[in-house]
Design a protein around this motif. Structure first.
Motif: not given
Length: 345
Positions: A164-186
């Motif tokens: 979705w970053r392709q369509w806008t430069d204002d993207v927020v990812l809500f982690r919600h109830d998912q496991a924490d992301f990896t260092d590479e993903e961050y």
């Protein structure tokens, strides 16, 4: 339009893009076709269809109305209603509608689609197809340059945010109830200036019938104009299950994200005489792809019927004095008048 026959070459169950496309092709092939449509298209909440060459921006209801008219022009019959069961008979299938209507078919094309099952977050369902979105190719242009949130509900969340970053430069990812992301993903997210918000999402903030923010369980509201959600895609497969076709789970990262009916590339299932097309067989298919799949399945169904018709003709030629050959000659010569002759015997 009500059906005028009791037996058809093909009964199409589902009157969306895939079903109507298949019905159109079969009717043009001079097959007798009945479409039974429950009237609950998956894309009904959406205002327009996109990426459909020649029909870009057409409202979904208008596209289906055009499709019904085109199929009917070539003789396809279309009725509204739900199919409650389909079962195999000695020479085809028996289809029963919710209103009690019963028809027979030599072949079935099932295009019942899928159901989008949304996460249990307050307000999502009411904004679905408006500011709560899923497919960037369907809705990305309409929210270009705006404040977009992505709700993490499966292992594809980081991929969604980057897409979705392709369509806008204002993207927020809500982690919600998912496991924490990896260092590479961050690192990947940071490189694209995508912010990550921890904490579960409780609901949406709506002002003046427009989405204005995403509310966390602690009460914090993050301003957003659109929210991306990946629903669970569940195939509408009840009719097919009655024929012995069970839905196959689709997994991503070890998590089931939906179910579909397995078929070959042309839509043929493991049950002879039954084809599927559209989202019931391919969870990611867009409208134009569903229409193409319906056409492909229809061409294979017609070829299958051609082979059967030819086998019967060969058998009749080899045994010209059989009871079957006599029946066919009687029907060809006398048509419906044969019933009167039978009654006077």
């Amino acid at each position: 339009m009500s059906e005028t026959k009791q037996r058809y070459d093909v009964v199409v169950i589902g009157g969306g893009a895939a079903g109507l496309s298949g019905a159109l092709a079969l009717a043009r092939a001079r097959r007798s076709v009945l479409v039974i449509d429950g009237g609950r298209p998956r894309n009904e909440p959406a205002s327009h269809v996109h990426n459909y060459l020649g029909r870009e921006g057409t409202p979904p209801s208008e596209l289906l109305a055009i499709g019904r008219a085109e199929a009917a022009e070539y003789g396809a019959e279309i009725v509204r209603g739900d199919v409650v069961s389909a079962e195999r008979t000695a020479d085809g299938f028996r289809v029963v509608r919710e209103d009690g209507g019963v028809v027979e078919a030599r072949r079935l094309l099932v295009t019942t689609g899928l159901v989008d099952e949304l996460p249990a977050v307050d307000g999502l369902a009411g904004r679905w197809g408006r500011e709560v979105l899923h497919c960037p190719y369907c809705h990305g242009w309409e929210v270009r340059g705006r404040a977009v949130g992505v709700l993490a509900v499966n292992p594809m969340a980081v991929h969604q945010a980057l897409l979705w970053r392709q369509w806008t430069d204002d993207v927020v990812l809500f982690r919600h109830d998912q496991a924490d992301f990896t260092d590479e993903e961050y690192e990947r997210l940071a490189a694209r200036d995508i912010s990550v918000v921890d904490g579960e999402v409780a609901g949406l903030e709506v002002t003046g019938d427009r989405l204005t923010g995403v509310r966390l369980t602690g009460g914090t509201v993050i301003p957003r104009e659109a929210l991306v959600v990946a629903p669970r895609f569940t195939a509408r497969s009840a009719v097919l299950e009655g024929l012995g076709l069970r839905p196959t789970p689709m997994e991503i990262g070890g998590q089931v994200v939906g179910t579909y009916i397995a078929a070959d590339p042309a839509g043929a299932t493991e049950v002879p005489g039954v084809w599927v097309a559209g989202n019931v067989a391919n969870l990611m298919e867009q409208v134009v792809g569903a229409a193409a799949a319906g056409l492909k399945a229809a061409s294979m169904i017609n070829m299958d019927l051609v082979e059967e018709d030819t086998r019967r003709a060969v058998d009749a030629r080899r045994t010209p004095f059989s009871a079957e050959a006599e029946r066919r000659v009687t029907e060809r010569v006398l048509g419906d008048r044969r019933h009167g002759l039978q009654e006077t015997r």
